[in-house]
Design a protein around this motif. Structure first.
Motif, PDB file in Angstrom:
ATOM      1  N   SER A  53       0.821  -1.226   0.000  1.00  0.00           N
ATOM      2  CA  SER A  53       0.000   0.000   0.000  1.00  0.00           C
ATOM      3  C   SER A  53       0.846   1.263   0.000  1.00  0.00           C
ATOM      4  O   SER A  53       1.902   1.300   0.631  1.00  0.00           O
ATOM      5  CB  SER A  53      -0.840   0.058   1.285  1.00  0.00           C
ATOM      6  OG  SER A  53      -1.869  -0.851   1.253  1.00  0.00           O
ATOM      7  N   ASN A 287     -10.306   5.183  -4.900  1.00  0.00           N
ATOM      8  CA  ASN A 287     -10.871   3.852  -4.683  1.00  0.00           C
ATOM      9  C   ASN A 287     -12.347   3.819  -5.029  1.00  0.00           C
ATOM     10  O   ASN A 287     -13.045   4.834  -4.914  1.00  0.00           O
ATOM     11  CB  ASN A 287     -10.688   3.443  -3.222  1.00  0.00           C
ATOM     12  CG  ASN A 287      -9.282   2.919  -2.959  1.00  0.00           C
ATOM     13  OD1 ASN A 287      -8.350   3.231  -3.655  1.00  0.00           O
ATOM     14  ND2 ASN A 287      -9.142   2.108  -1.928  1.00  0.00           N
ATOM     15  N   GLY A 312     -10.109  -1.030   5.685  1.00  0.00           N
ATOM     16  CA  GLY A 312      -8.724  -1.277   6.100  1.00  0.00           C
ATOM     17  C   GLY A 312      -8.640  -1.407   7.616  1.00  0.00           C
ATOM     18  O   GLY A 312      -9.534  -0.937   8.347  1.00  0.00           O
ATOM     19  N   SER A 313      -7.550  -2.036   8.066  1.00  0.00           N
ATOM     20  CA  SER A 313      -7.407  -2.300   9.502  1.00  0.00           C
ATOM     21  C   SER A 313      -7.332  -1.019  10.324  1.00  0.00           C
ATOM     22  O   SER A 313      -7.656  -1.033  11.509  1.00  0.00           O
ATOM     23  CB  SER A 313      -6.140  -3.126   9.728  1.00  0.00           C
ATOM     24  OG  SER A 313      -5.024  -2.388   9.254  1.00  0.00           O
ATOM     25  N   ILE A 314      -6.915   0.078   9.705  1.00  0.00           N
ATOM     26  CA  ILE A 314      -6.721   1.336  10.442  1.00  0.00           C
ATOM     27  C   ILE A 314      -7.791   2.367  10.065  1.00  0.00           C
ATOM     28  O   ILE A 314      -7.662   3.535  10.376  1.00  0.00           O
ATOM     29  CB  ILE A 314      -5.319   1.943  10.145  1.00  0.00           C
ATOM     30  CG1 ILE A 314      -4.835   1.595   8.745  1.00  0.00           C
ATOM     31  CG2 ILE A 314      -4.272   1.479  11.116  1.00  0.00           C
ATOM     32  CD1 ILE A 314      -5.691   1.818   7.615  1.00  0.00           C
ATOM     33  N   THR A 316     -11.391   4.404   9.714  1.00  0.00           N
ATOM     34  CA  THR A 316     -12.620   4.742  10.446  1.00  0.00           C
ATOM     35  C   THR A 316     -13.626   5.427   9.507  1.00  0.00           C
ATOM     36  O   THR A 316     -14.595   6.005   9.957  1.00  0.00           O
ATOM     37  CB  THR A 316     -12.317   5.659  11.656  1.00  0.00           C
ATOM     38  OG1 THR A 316     -11.587   6.794  11.188  1.00  0.00           O
ATOM     39  CG2 THR A 316     -11.497   4.944  12.715  1.00  0.00           C
ATOM     40  N   THR A 317     -13.377   5.335   8.206  1.00  0.00           N
ATOM     41  CA  THR A 317     -14.244   6.011   7.235  1.00  0.00           C
ATOM     42  C   THR A 317     -15.708   5.586   7.369  1.00  0.00           C
ATOM     43  O   THR A 317     -16.617   6.427   7.363  1.00  0.00           O
ATOM     44  CB  THR A 317     -13.742   5.731   5.798  1.00  0.00           C
ATOM     45  OG1 THR A 317     -12.455   6.315   5.668  1.00  0.00           O
ATOM     46  CG2 THR A 317     -14.665   6.305   4.747  1.00  0.00           C
ATOM     47  N   ASP A 348      -8.123  -3.813  -2.232  1.00  0.00           N
ATOM     48  CA  ASP A 348      -7.296  -2.990  -1.350  1.00  0.00           C
ATOM     49  C   ASP A 348      -7.825  -2.953   0.080  1.00  0.00           C
ATOM     50  O   ASP A 348      -8.874  -2.380   0.348  1.00  0.00           O
ATOM     51  CB  ASP A 348      -7.262  -1.567  -1.935  1.00  0.00           C
ATOM     52  CG  ASP A 348      -6.543  -0.592  -1.029  1.00  0.00           C
ATOM     53  OD1 ASP A 348      -5.741  -1.032  -0.191  1.00  0.00           O
ATOM     54  OD2 ASP A 348      -6.800   0.629  -1.161  1.00  0.00           O
ATOM     55  N   MET A 369      -3.931  -5.596  -2.436  1.00  0.00           N
ATOM     56  CA  MET A 369      -3.084  -4.517  -1.918  1.00  0.00           C
ATOM     57  C   MET A 369      -3.131  -4.577  -0.400  1.00  0.00           C
ATOM     58  O   MET A 369      -4.222  -4.628   0.185  1.00  0.00           O
ATOM     59  CB  MET A 369      -3.577  -3.164  -2.429  1.00  0.00           C
ATOM     60  CG  MET A 369      -2.706  -2.024  -1.949  1.00  0.00           C
ATOM     61  SD  MET A 369      -3.275  -0.429  -2.552  1.00  0.00           S
ATOM     62  CE  MET A 369      -2.379  -0.267  -4.063  1.00  0.00           C
ATOM     63  N   CYS A 370      -1.955  -4.594   0.222  1.00  0.00           N
ATOM     64  CA  CYS A 370      -1.901  -4.851   1.663  1.00  0.00           C
ATOM     65  C   CYS A 370      -1.137  -3.771   2.406  1.00  0.00           C
ATOM     66  O   CYS A 370      -0.052  -3.364   1.973  1.00  0.00           O
ATOM     67  CB  CYS A 370      -1.209  -6.186   1.923  1.00  0.00           C
ATOM     68  SG  CYS A 370      -1.966  -7.545   1.038  1.00  0.00           S
ATOM     69  N   SER A 372      -1.584  -3.438   6.554  1.00  0.00           N
ATOM     70  CA  SER A 372      -1.231  -4.038   7.853  1.00  0.00           C
ATOM     71  C   SER A 372      -0.517  -5.380   7.706  1.00  0.00           C
ATOM     72  O   SER A 372       0.352  -5.716   8.503  1.00  0.00           O
ATOM     73  CB  SER A 372      -2.490  -4.229   8.702  1.00  0.00           C
ATOM     74  OG  SER A 372      -3.399  -5.048   8.012  1.00  0.00           O
ATOM     75  N   TYR A 396       2.355   1.717  12.696  1.00  0.00           N
ATOM     76  CA  TYR A 396       1.551   1.591  11.476  1.00  0.00           C
ATOM     77  C   TYR A 396       0.377   2.541  11.632  1.00  0.00           C
ATOM     78  O   TYR A 396      -0.285   2.524  12.670  1.00  0.00           O
ATOM     79  CB  TYR A 396       1.052   0.135  11.311  1.00  0.00           C
ATOM     80  CG  TYR A 396       0.129  -0.054  10.112  1.00  0.00           C
ATOM     81  CD1 TYR A 396       0.525   0.356   8.837  1.00  0.00           C
ATOM     82  CD2 TYR A 396      -1.128  -0.645  10.252  1.00  0.00           C
ATOM     83  CE1 TYR A 396      -0.313   0.186   7.737  1.00  0.00           C
ATOM     84  CE2 TYR A 396      -1.962  -0.818   9.154  1.00  0.00           C
ATOM     85  CZ  TYR A 396      -1.547  -0.394   7.906  1.00  0.00           C
ATOM     86  OH  TYR A 396      -2.376  -0.555   6.818  1.00  0.00           O
ATOM     87  N   TYR A 413      -8.674  12.603   1.382  1.00  0.00           N
ATOM     88  CA  TYR A 413     -10.020  12.678   1.971  1.00  0.00           C
ATOM     89  C   TYR A 413     -10.684  14.024   1.652  1.00  0.00           C
ATOM     90  O   TYR A 413     -11.578  14.462   2.358  1.00  0.00           O
ATOM     91  CB  TYR A 413      -9.928  12.454   3.494  1.00  0.00           C
ATOM     92  CG  TYR A 413      -9.248  11.140   3.784  1.00  0.00           C
ATOM     93  CD1 TYR A 413      -9.978   9.965   3.802  1.00  0.00           C
ATOM     94  CD2 TYR A 413      -7.872  11.076   3.965  1.00  0.00           C
ATOM     95  CE1 TYR A 413      -9.343   8.750   4.006  1.00  0.00           C
ATOM     96  CE2 TYR A 413      -7.236   9.859   4.170  1.00  0.00           C
ATOM     97  CZ  TYR A 413      -7.983   8.707   4.185  1.00  0.00           C
ATOM     98  OH  TYR A 413      -7.356   7.494   4.374  1.00  0.00           O
ATOM     99  N   GLN A 424     -10.033   9.973   9.527  1.00  0.00           N
ATOM    100  CA  GLN A 424     -10.732   8.792   8.994  1.00  0.00           C
ATOM    101  C   GLN A 424      -9.835   7.569   9.164  1.00  0.00           C
ATOM    102  O   GLN A 424      -9.955   6.587   8.437  1.00  0.00           O
ATOM    103  CB  GLN A 424     -11.103   9.004   7.528  1.00  0.00           C
ATOM    104  CG  GLN A 424     -12.143  10.101   7.354  1.00  0.00           C
ATOM    105  CD  GLN A 424     -12.738  10.139   5.955  1.00  0.00           C
ATOM    106  OE1 GLN A 424     -12.968   9.116   5.326  1.00  0.00           O
ATOM    107  NE2 GLN A 424     -13.014  11.337   5.481  1.00  0.00           N
ATOM    108  N   GLY A 425      -8.912   7.677  10.121  1.00  0.00           N
ATOM    109  CA  GLY A 425      -8.020   6.547  10.371  1.00  0.00           C
ATOM    110  C   GLY A 425      -7.351   6.712  11.727  1.00  0.00           C
ATOM    111  O   GLY A 425      -7.470   7.765  12.356  1.00  0.00           O
TER     112      GLY A 425
END
Ligand code: XMP
Length: 498
Positions: A53, A287, A312-314, A316-317, A348, A369-370, A372, A396, A413, A424-425
């Motif tokens: 990413s 995206n 995504g893991s991070i 908050t969108t 992604d 697409m990675c 974390s 991260y 954003y 948002q993250g």
């Protein structure tokens, strides 16, 4: 079939990778026969369906080099001044396996004590000594463990104990790796400095690297000039046009337009401008998570689409903006439309295991697409540090976290002109995962096992099975998901690979 699960008009739910399980097929080939060749974009193919990413805690040049050597590709993040990002791209393009182009140098005035500290933070033991301690300066000598081990007075200066340049075996710039390796083997030395005729240091070859240099059979390279391929992220501001020009001058192979919601007039204009100005440059747009968003970007000329919003893991969108889509549904639906136009898609975010990558490919993605998953490897930017309970960690963070947005990613954003920056993250830490050169082979072997179980010996075969409805899935209840994980043990240890 996927069409039945996702296509039903009454199915109003979005599904994630964990909601689904692939049913096994028939195996008539070995795991080593599984080919992972796939498409990153219309014109770029990969032998490993994994992309790192464009995040400032994931991909700079070290990661991009390692990813390309392992058959994937890295996308250098855009939270950097234009010249720095272009220099990162140039580093990947200039990379020659085996040559350390920026070895850490030390000045002759440094003491053994200071060198000890440096060794502690860097983890290697041999250093070229140059006039000013910088790369590109006159080589004065080399200092290794053998020179420092038995020095009692740790305040001794390196100039007094180093092996002076006159006694070193060196090679002239322009020599190839084969010649350098032969010289190292004949001389039985550990390090070979490469110098100009005037004695300026230009590179270093290390004996310990020789084995690693043997070959990278999957490397993502230009077919003619053999340079590694690299992508870089850009934004949608008018100023990003200058960024694109600088990246192209540095040799970038693809640009990835970094936006959480790709179906904007700003992005449409950017895609059209790039395709009009640099027709050979591959443009990954996104995206997106819906067919309608995808259709608009395809019409503008996108060469690939990045799929995922708020998963995504991070991220908050979805929480903050109420917008996004469950990832398996997004990947399946966008891939179905994109395939009709010959546009590959990148799934992604939200990938936390090789099994998730198998599912992404099974739903039509060209590659995963990675963030974390690859964060915490040795090649990511940032230093390791230890937690209170002794775990080795790296940072991260989401590109929508406040810290990252302050470095420039607020454009992702649409927050550049906003007075209040809305996160948002989040920022966090991940555990050390070792080197990409061990980790990617583990992931690819896991993916191959998954594809063998399904009965698909290639990504093409997997996706033709998807289209023909031969690929069977089942939805998993919450209990089924629990059953599919480790359960019923008092405690257990998990070692990922050996
Ligand atoms: P994983 O799950 O691999 O996700 O860690 C990486 C992907 O997440 C996206 N990304 C973000 N999305 N807020 C978001 O909503 C963020 O702060 C953020 N940062 C990254 C991005 O698509 C990345 O590839």
């Amino acid at each position: 079939s996927a069409a039945e699960i996702f296509g039903s008009k009454t199915a109003m739910s979005g599904y994630t990778y964990d909601d689904l399980i692939c049913l096994p097929g028939h195996i008539n080939f070995g795991v080593h026969d599984v080919a992972l060749g796939t498409k990153f974009s219309k014109k770029i193919t990969l032998k490993t369906p994994i992309v790192s990413s464009p995040m400032d805690t994931v991909t700079e040049s070290n990661m991009a080099i390692a990813m390309a050597l392992e058959g994937g590709i890295g996308v250098i993040h855009t939270n950097l001044p234009v010249e720095t990002q272009a220099a990162e791209v140039a580093r990947v393009k200039k990379f020659k396996a085996g040559f350390i182009l920026e070895p850490r140098c030390v000045p002759p005035t440094m003491t053994v004590e200071e060198l000890d500290k440096l060794k502690g933070t860097l983890g290697f033991t041999g250093f070229p000594v140059t006039e000013n301690g910088q790369m590109g300066a006159k080589l004065l000598g080399l200092v290794t463990k053998r020179d420092t081990d038995f020095i009692q007075d740790r305040k001794t200066r390196l100039s007094q104990i180093m092996t002076p340049a006159a006694n070193l075996v060196t090679k002239l710039e322009g020599c190839d790796l084969l010649e350098a390796n032969e010289t190292l083997q004949k001389s039985k030395k550990g390090k070979l400095p490469i110098v100009t005729k005037g004695g300026l240091l230009v590179a270093l070859v290390a004996r310990t690297d020789i084995k690693k240099n043997v070959d990278f059979p999957n490397a993502t390279k230009h077919p003619v000039n053999k340079e590694l391929l690299v992508a870089a992220a850009i934004g949608t501001r008018p100023a990003d046009r200058d960024r694109v020009k600088a990246l192209v001058a540095a040799g970038v192979d693809a640009v990835v337009i970094d936006s959480s919601q790709g179906d904007s007039v700003f992005q449409h204009e950017m895609v059209k401008w790039i395709k009009g100005t640099f027709p050979d440059l591959q443009v990954v747009a996104g995206n997106v998570v819906t067919k309608r968003q995808a259709q608009h970007l395809i019409e503008c000329g996108a060469d690939a689409l990045r799929v995922g919003m708020g998963i995504g893991s991070i991220c908050t969108t979805q929480e903050v903006c109420a917008c996004g889509r469950a990832q398996a549904s997004a990947v399946y639906n966008v891939a179905k439309l994109a395939r009709l136009h010959g546009v590959p898609i990148l799934a992604d975010g939200g990938i936390s295991s090789p099994g998730h990558i198998v599912k992404a490919l099974s739903l039509g993605a060209g590659a995963a697409m990675c963030g974390s998953l690859l964060a915490g490897t040795a090649e990511t930017p940032g230093e390791y540090f230890y937690s209170d309970d002794g775990k080795r960690l790296k940072r991260y963070r989401g590109m929508g976290s406040i810290d990252a947005m302050k470095k420039g990613s607020d454009d992702r954003y649409f927050g550049t002109a906003a007075v209040i920056k809305v996160a948002q993250g989040v920022s966090g830490t991940v555990q050390d995962k070792g080197s990409i050169h061990k980790y990617i082979p583990y992931l690819t072997q896991g993916i191959k096992h998954g594809m063998q179980d399904i009965g698909a010996a290639s990504v093409d075969k997997l996706q033709s099975m998807l289209q023909e409805g031969q690929l069977r899935f089942e939805l998993r209840s919450a209990a089924a998901q629990r059953e599919g994980g480790v359960h019923g043990l008092h405690s257990f240890e998990r070692k990922l690979f050996d």
